[in-house]
Design a protein around this motif. Structure first.
Motif, PDB file in Angstrom:
ATOM      1  N   LEU A   1       0.848  -1.187   0.000  1.00  0.00           N
ATOM      2  CA  LEU A   1       0.000   0.000   0.000  1.00  0.00           C
ATOM      3  C   LEU A   1       0.891   1.247   0.000  1.00  0.00           C
ATOM      4  O   LEU A   1       1.348   1.690   1.053  1.00  0.00           O
ATOM      5  N   PRO A   2       1.163   1.821  -1.189  1.00  0.00           N
ATOM      6  CA  PRO A   2       2.100   2.944  -1.278  1.00  0.00           C
ATOM      7  C   PRO A   2       1.715   4.147  -0.421  1.00  0.00           C
ATOM      8  O   PRO A   2       2.586   4.907  -0.006  1.00  0.00           O
ATOM      9  N   TYR A   3       0.431   4.318  -0.118  1.00  0.00           N
ATOM     10  CA  TYR A   3      -0.020   5.443   0.699  1.00  0.00           C
ATOM     11  C   TYR A   3       0.549   5.373   2.114  1.00  0.00           C
ATOM     12  O   TYR A   3       0.753   6.392   2.762  1.00  0.00           O
ATOM     13  N   ILE A   4       0.819   4.163   2.598  1.00  0.00           N
ATOM     14  CA  ILE A   4       1.405   3.976   3.924  1.00  0.00           C
ATOM     15  C   ILE A   4       2.903   3.767   3.739  1.00  0.00           C
ATOM     16  O   ILE A   4       3.330   2.772   3.160  1.00  0.00           O
ATOM     17  N   THR A   5       3.681   4.724   4.219  1.00  0.00           N
ATOM     18  CA  THR A   5       5.125   4.660   4.008  1.00  0.00           C
ATOM     19  C   THR A   5       5.875   3.970   5.143  1.00  0.00           C
ATOM     20  O   THR A   5       7.012   3.545   4.949  1.00  0.00           O
ATOM     21  N   GLU A   6       5.241   3.871   6.310  1.00  0.00           N
ATOM     22  CA  GLU A   6       5.914   3.249   7.453  1.00  0.00           C
ATOM     23  C   GLU A   6       4.894   2.603   8.372  1.00  0.00           C
ATOM     24  O   GLU A   6       3.808   3.131   8.590  1.00  0.00           O
ATOM     25  N   SER A   7       5.270   1.439   8.903  1.00  0.00           N
ATOM     26  CA  SER A   7       4.446   0.736   9.880  1.00  0.00           C
ATOM     27  C   SER A   7       5.356   0.232  10.986  1.00  0.00           C
ATOM     28  O   SER A   7       6.201  -0.636  10.760  1.00  0.00           O
ATOM     29  N   LEU A   8       5.204   0.809  12.168  1.00  0.00           N
ATOM     30  CA  LEU A   8       5.995   0.395  13.325  1.00  0.00           C
ATOM     31  C   LEU A   8       5.113  -0.402  14.269  1.00  0.00           C
ATOM     32  O   LEU A   8       4.036   0.067  14.661  1.00  0.00           O
TER      33      LEU A   8
ATOM     34  N   GLY B   1       3.604  -6.572  18.831  1.00  0.00           N
ATOM     35  CA  GLY B   1       3.008  -6.742  17.504  1.00  0.00           C
ATOM     36  C   GLY B   1       1.515  -6.515  17.461  1.00  0.00           C
ATOM     37  O   GLY B   1       0.889  -6.708  16.419  1.00  0.00           O
ATOM     38  N   ARG B   2       0.921  -6.089  18.571  1.00  0.00           N
ATOM     39  CA  ARG B   2      -0.535  -5.897  18.625  1.00  0.00           C
ATOM     40  C   ARG B   2      -0.983  -4.486  18.252  1.00  0.00           C
ATOM     41  O   ARG B   2      -2.171  -4.254  18.059  1.00  0.00           O
ATOM     42  N   VAL B   3      -0.045  -3.548  18.162  1.00  0.00           N
ATOM     43  CA  VAL B   3      -0.370  -2.169  17.801  1.00  0.00           C
ATOM     44  C   VAL B   3       0.552  -1.758  16.655  1.00  0.00           C
ATOM     45  O   VAL B   3       1.759  -2.008  16.699  1.00  0.00           O
ATOM     46  N   ARG B   4      -0.047  -1.157  15.623  1.00  0.00           N
ATOM     47  CA  ARG B   4       0.785  -0.629  14.541  1.00  0.00           C
ATOM     48  C   ARG B   4       0.573   0.881  14.444  1.00  0.00           C
ATOM     49  O   ARG B   4      -0.547   1.371  14.503  1.00  0.00           O
ATOM     50  N   THR B   5       1.684   1.585  14.322  1.00  0.00           N
ATOM     51  CA  THR B   5       1.660   3.029  14.125  1.00  0.00           C
ATOM     52  C   THR B   5       2.047   3.263  12.678  1.00  0.00           C
ATOM     53  O   THR B   5       3.177   2.973  12.272  1.00  0.00           O
ATOM     54  N   LEU B   6       1.075   3.746  11.904  1.00  0.00           N
ATOM     55  CA  LEU B   6       1.249   3.938  10.474  1.00  0.00           C
ATOM     56  C   LEU B   6       1.528   5.405  10.173  1.00  0.00           C
ATOM     57  O   LEU B   6       0.923   6.283  10.780  1.00  0.00           O
ATOM     58  N   THR B   7       2.417   5.640   9.226  1.00  0.00           N
ATOM     59  CA  THR B   7       2.661   6.985   8.728  1.00  0.00           C
ATOM     60  C   THR B   7       2.275   6.993   7.262  1.00  0.00           C
ATOM     61  O   THR B   7       2.698   6.109   6.500  1.00  0.00           O
ATOM     62  N   ASN B   8       1.448   7.977   6.868  1.00  0.00           N
ATOM     63  CA  ASN B   8       1.024   8.033   5.471  1.00  0.00           C
ATOM     64  C   ASN B   8       1.941   8.966   4.679  1.00  0.00           C
ATOM     65  O   ASN B   8       2.856   9.585   5.230  1.00  0.00           O
TER      66      ASN B   8
ATOM     67  N   VAL C   1      -0.354  10.361  10.991  1.00  0.00           N
ATOM     68  CA  VAL C   1      -0.167   9.143  11.783  1.00  0.00           C
ATOM     69  C   VAL C   1      -1.520   8.526  12.124  1.00  0.00           C
ATOM     70  O   VAL C   1      -2.459   9.232  12.506  1.00  0.00           O
ATOM     71  N   ILE C   2      -1.586   7.209  11.977  1.00  0.00           N
ATOM     72  CA  ILE C   2      -2.765   6.427  12.322  1.00  0.00           C
ATOM     73  C   ILE C   2      -2.287   5.301  13.233  1.00  0.00           C
ATOM     74  O   ILE C   2      -1.300   4.621  12.921  1.00  0.00           O
ATOM     75  N   VAL C   3      -2.968   5.099  14.351  1.00  0.00           N
ATOM     76  CA  VAL C   3      -2.604   4.032  15.274  1.00  0.00           C
ATOM     77  C   VAL C   3      -3.751   3.023  15.304  1.00  0.00           C
ATOM     78  O   VAL C   3      -4.911   3.394  15.536  1.00  0.00           O
ATOM     79  N   GLU C   4      -3.404   1.760  15.054  1.00  0.00           N
ATOM     80  CA  GLU C   4      -4.412   0.693  14.995  1.00  0.00           C
ATOM     81  C   GLU C   4      -4.015  -0.457  15.909  1.00  0.00           C
ATOM     82  O   GLU C   4      -2.829  -0.718  16.102  1.00  0.00           O
ATOM     83  N   ARG C   5      -5.036  -1.121  16.447  1.00  0.00           N
ATOM     84  CA  ARG C   5      -4.812  -2.240  17.363  1.00  0.00           C
ATOM     85  C   ARG C   5      -5.343  -3.524  16.744  1.00  0.00           C
ATOM     86  O   ARG C   5      -6.477  -3.573  16.260  1.00  0.00           O
ATOM     87  N   LEU C   6      -4.517  -4.567  16.762  1.00  0.00           N
ATOM     88  CA  LEU C   6      -4.919  -5.881  16.287  1.00  0.00           C
ATOM     89  C   LEU C   6      -5.892  -6.487  17.293  1.00  0.00           C
ATOM     90  O   LEU C   6      -5.559  -6.641  18.471  1.00  0.00           O
ATOM     91  N   GLU C   7      -7.095  -6.790  16.849  1.00  0.00           N
ATOM     92  CA  GLU C   7      -8.124  -7.338  17.738  1.00  0.00           C
ATOM     93  C   GLU C   7      -8.195  -8.863  17.668  1.00  0.00           C
ATOM     94  O   GLU C   7      -8.472  -9.526  18.663  1.00  0.00           O
ATOM     95  N   SER C   8      -7.984  -9.409  16.477  1.00  0.00           N
ATOM     96  CA  SER C   8      -7.950 -10.868  16.327  1.00  0.00           C
ATOM     97  C   SER C   8      -7.150 -11.210  15.087  1.00  0.00           C
ATOM     98  O   SER C   8      -7.066 -10.417  14.139  1.00  0.00           O
ATOM     99  N   PHE C   9      -6.544 -12.397  15.102  1.00  0.00           N
ATOM    100  CA  PHE C   9      -5.721 -12.858  13.990  1.00  0.00           C
ATOM    101  C   PHE C   9      -5.935 -14.347  13.844  1.00  0.00           C
ATOM    102  O   PHE C   9      -5.833 -15.087  14.812  1.00  0.00           O
ATOM    103  N   ASP C  10      -6.242 -14.799  12.624  1.00  0.00           N
ATOM    104  CA  ASP C  10      -6.469 -16.214  12.359  1.00  0.00           C
ATOM    105  C   ASP C  10      -5.753 -16.578  11.064  1.00  0.00           C
ATOM    106  O   ASP C  10      -6.280 -16.378   9.973  1.00  0.00           O
ATOM    107  N   ALA C  11      -4.523 -17.092  11.204  1.00  0.00           N
ATOM    108  CA  ALA C  11      -3.723 -17.423  10.025  1.00  0.00           C
ATOM    109  C   ALA C  11      -4.383 -18.506   9.187  1.00  0.00           C
ATOM    110  O   ALA C  11      -4.333 -18.447   7.957  1.00  0.00           O
ATOM    111  N   SER C  12      -5.011 -19.498   9.814  1.00  0.00           N
ATOM    112  CA  SER C  12      -5.625 -20.583   9.036  1.00  0.00           C
ATOM    113  C   SER C  12      -6.820 -20.090   8.225  1.00  0.00           C
ATOM    114  O   SER C  12      -7.081 -20.592   7.132  1.00  0.00           O
TER     115      SER C  12
END
Length: 137
Positions: free
Chosen positions: A31-38, A43-50, A55-66
């Motif tokens: 996603l070229p609009y997002i230049t950085e993801s820390l 690993g449950r919170v990502r701080t995105l820079t556009n 800055v946008i801060v997002e929290r992982l609520e659930s993850f299911d790889a399968s």
């Protein structure tokens, strides 16, 4: 509460698509609009820079790889909504490739339902178009 969903069908396998987009910190990879993801908090919170430095801060609520799916919420962003939850899922379409679904639900704050829905439909549509270009490269 409002919601929207945008889908993209691609000829690549679901596993290949998930390998690219399944990491919670992987947005800059496709996603070229997002230049950085820390990533933080294990690993449950990502701080995105556009691209504009926002800055946008997002929290992982659930993850299911399968199931090739994860859900996240927005902790901080310049969007006119509250209670935002989004899900990104890659579905296997067999010989036809994969379908990517990006959906969200939210409560508009200071804008109409239609304006909030149009905002996120645009974000999802532009994001999936960028994904399609990345996969085709």
């Amino acid at each position: 509460m409002s919601s929207t969903v945008v889908t993209l069908d691609v000829p690549q396998s679901a596993d290949r698509v998930w390998q690219l987009i399944g990491g919670f910190g992987s947005l800059p990879d496709w996603l070229p609009y997002i230049t950085e993801s820390l990533l933080g908090e294990g690993g449950r919170v990502r701080t995105l820079t556009n691209a504009e430095g926002g800055v946008i801060v997002e929290r992982l609520e659930s993850f299911d790889a399968s199931a090739r799916s994860y859900e996240y919420s927005i902790a901080r962003a310049p969007f006119p909504v509250t209670g935002y939850r989004s899900t990104l899922t890659v579905l296997d379409r067999g010989a036809d490739g994969a379908r990517v679904e990006w959906s969200g639900s939210f409560t508009p704050d200071g804008v109409s339902d239609a304006e909030a829905v149009a905002l996120f439909e645009g974000i999802y549509r532009d994001g999936l178009a960028a994904l399609e270009q990345t996969l085709a490269a």
